[in-house]
Design an enzyme around this catalytic site. Structure first.
Site, PDB file in Angstrom:
ATOM      1  N   ASP A  13       0.863  -1.193   0.000  1.00 20.95           N
ATOM      2  CA  ASP A  13       0.000   0.000   0.000  1.00 20.95           C
ATOM      3  C   ASP A  13       0.898   1.241   0.000  1.00 20.95           C
ATOM      4  OD1 ASP A  13      -2.339   1.626   0.115  1.00 20.95           O
ATOM      5  OD2 ASP A  13      -2.183   1.778   2.279  1.00 20.95           O
ATOM      6  N   SER A  14       0.291   2.369  -0.283  1.00 19.42           N
ATOM      7  CA  SER A  14       1.036   3.634  -0.209  1.00 19.42           C
ATOM      8  C   SER A  14       1.352   3.987   1.244  1.00 19.42           C
ATOM      9  CB  SER A  14       0.206   4.758  -0.833  1.00 19.42           C
ATOM     10  OG  SER A  14      -0.969   4.948  -0.066  1.00 19.42           O
ATOM     11  N   CYS A  76      -4.304  -1.538  -2.080  1.00 22.70           N
ATOM     12  CA  CYS A  76      -4.429  -0.098  -2.327  1.00 22.70           C
ATOM     13  C   CYS A  76      -5.334   0.068  -3.547  1.00 22.70           C
ATOM     14  CB  CYS A  76      -3.037   0.471  -2.613  1.00 22.70           C
ATOM     15  SG  CYS A  76      -3.011   2.207  -3.060  1.00 22.70           S
ATOM     16  N   GLU A 154      -3.031   9.117   7.970  1.00 26.06           N
ATOM     17  CA  GLU A 154      -1.559   9.101   7.989  1.00 26.06           C
ATOM     18  C   GLU A 154      -0.993   9.977   9.106  1.00 26.06           C
ATOM     19  OE1 GLU A 154       0.765   7.423   5.745  1.00 26.06           O
ATOM     20  OE2 GLU A 154      -0.969   6.198   5.235  1.00 26.06           O
ATOM     21  N   CYS A 186     -11.085   2.845  -0.497  1.00 22.08           N
ATOM     22  CA  CYS A 186      -9.693   3.182  -0.167  1.00 22.08           C
ATOM     23  C   CYS A 186      -9.419   2.432   1.126  1.00 22.08           C
ATOM     24  CB  CYS A 186      -9.551   4.684   0.029  1.00 22.08           C
ATOM     25  SG  CYS A 186      -7.956   5.169   0.736  1.00 22.08           S
ATOM     26  N   HIS A 188      -7.480   2.886   3.474  1.00 22.95           N
ATOM     27  CA  HIS A 188      -7.351   3.717   4.676  1.00 22.95           C
ATOM     28  C   HIS A 188      -8.710   3.940   5.349  1.00 22.95           C
ATOM     29  CE1 HIS A 188      -3.399   4.733   3.017  1.00 22.95           C
ATOM     30  NE2 HIS A 188      -3.119   5.447   4.094  1.00 22.95           N
TER      31      HIS A 188
HETATM   32  N1  DGL Z   1      -4.874   3.050   0.674  1.00 21.90           N
HETATM   33  C1  DGL Z   1      -4.999   3.664  -0.571  1.00 21.90           C
HETATM   34  C2  DGL Z   1      -6.180   3.264  -1.367  1.00 21.90           C
HETATM   35  O1  DGL Z   1      -6.752   2.225  -1.079  1.00 21.90           O
HETATM   36  C3  DGL Z   1      -4.155   4.803  -0.946  1.00 21.90           C
HETATM   37  C4  DGL Z   1      -4.546   6.137  -0.571  1.00 21.90           C
HETATM   38  C5  DGL Z   1      -3.560   7.185  -0.986  1.00 21.90           C
HETATM   39  O2  DGL Z   1      -2.362   6.934  -0.966  1.00 21.90           O
HETATM   40  O3  DGL Z   1      -4.022   8.277  -1.359  1.00 21.90           O
HETATM   41  O4  DGL Z   1      -6.583   3.929  -2.279  1.00 21.90           O
END
Ligand code: DGL
Length: 278
Positions: A13-14, A76, A154, A186, A188
């Site tokens: 993931d990011s 992600c 974050e 997402c 997150h």
């Molecule tokens: N967790 C991410 C997603 O599912 C990435 C969010 C991001 O880096 O902006 O899209």
């Protein structure tokens, strides 16, 4: 059991959102080794152009593939939306599991009236990945982009007035459209489920990519004959392109004991990363 079965699953993931997927996989497949990579130095990916997200995602997946993983999980939505097809072409020998299709499938199965809301990053919305995934279903998709959510997570903020105000702004249009199901598009956002469900109410079903992706991982490993069953205590390793101490402390704040010591790695050039400091 083949030798490959004992190799780890690579999860990418990011940042911290993919940890929700990694934990769901660990809950479902407790005997599997895992290598988790967070490109925190260059996240969030959501506001970046799709071509850049694709480049960063493929660099991250290259690194995981070089660790000898038996499967890649793109935990992600933004990375999946930008790079899934390229990744499948690049690693023909590796099963690749992602988050968009499993969540879309689940939304189709739980919606009562066919009105499904999607909250996601700008890049995911622009890619149209969920529209494509739902094209052949009778579902009507209503999308809301939530640019402040990932920076909140974050920074370790998963409750409070500021977050609530942003969530109300993003979710109100979906309530007005009377969606009966909401896809957390997402990874997150799973960490914000309490806030999101308090606004949407009990009648709206939340679909998290985490559980769906974990089930897709189980199905894929089973199908490929790659499930590990040697009973050896699994090893989970965590890597970040950002500050490892910060990754460990925020990771533990968000996910408790699931997150172990982290190691820093370098990937390409860091262009305008926005790792928050707190
Ligand atoms: N967790 C991410 C997603 O599912 C990435 C969010 C991001 O880096 O902006 O899209």
């Amino acid at each position: 059991m083949s030798e490959l079965s004992s190799a780890p699953i690579g999860v990418f993931d990011s940042g911290f959102g993919g940890l929700t997927v990694a934990r769901a996989i660990a809950d479902l497949l407790p005997g599997e080794d895992m290598v988790y990579l967070a490109d925190t130095a260059r996240g969030p990916y959501g506001p970046r152009p799709l071509a850049e997200v694709r480049e960063f995602t493929l660099q991250s997946l290259d690194w995981l593939a070089a660790q000898g993983v038996k499967a890649l999980v793109i935990a992600c939505n933004t990375g999946s939306s930008a790079a899934l097809h390229d990744a499948r072409e690049r690693y023909p020998q590796l099963p690749i599991i992602e988050v968009v299709m499993p969540a879309a499938r689940k939304a189709v199965s739980v919606t009562r009236g066919g009105r499904v809301g999607l909250i996601c990053t700008a890049a995911t919305a622009i890619s149209g990945s969920y529209n494509d995934a739902l094209e052949v279903s009778p579902v009507e998709l209503v999308t809301s982009v939530c640019p402040k959510f990932v920076p909140f997570v974050e920074a370790g903020v998963i409750s409070g007035d500021e977050l609530m105000a942003a969530a109300e702004e993003y979710l109100e249009p979906l309530k007005e459209q009377q969606v009966d199901t909401l896809v957390l598009g997402c990874t997150h956002y799973t960490l914000l489920s309490d806030v999101i469900s308090s606004i949407m109410g009990d009648d709206v079903a939340l679909v998290s990519s985490a559980d769906e992706c974990a089930h897709a991982t189980l199905d894929t490993l089973k199908r490929e004959g790659l499930l590990r069953n040697d009973g050896i205590t699994p090893r989970r390793r965590f890597f970040t392109t950002g500050d490892p101490t910060r990754f460990e402390s925020l990771g533990r704040q968000l996910m408790g004991g699931f997150v172990q010591d982290a190691t820093q790695i370098e990937l390409g050039t860091v262009t305008g990363g926005s790792e928050p400091t707190r």
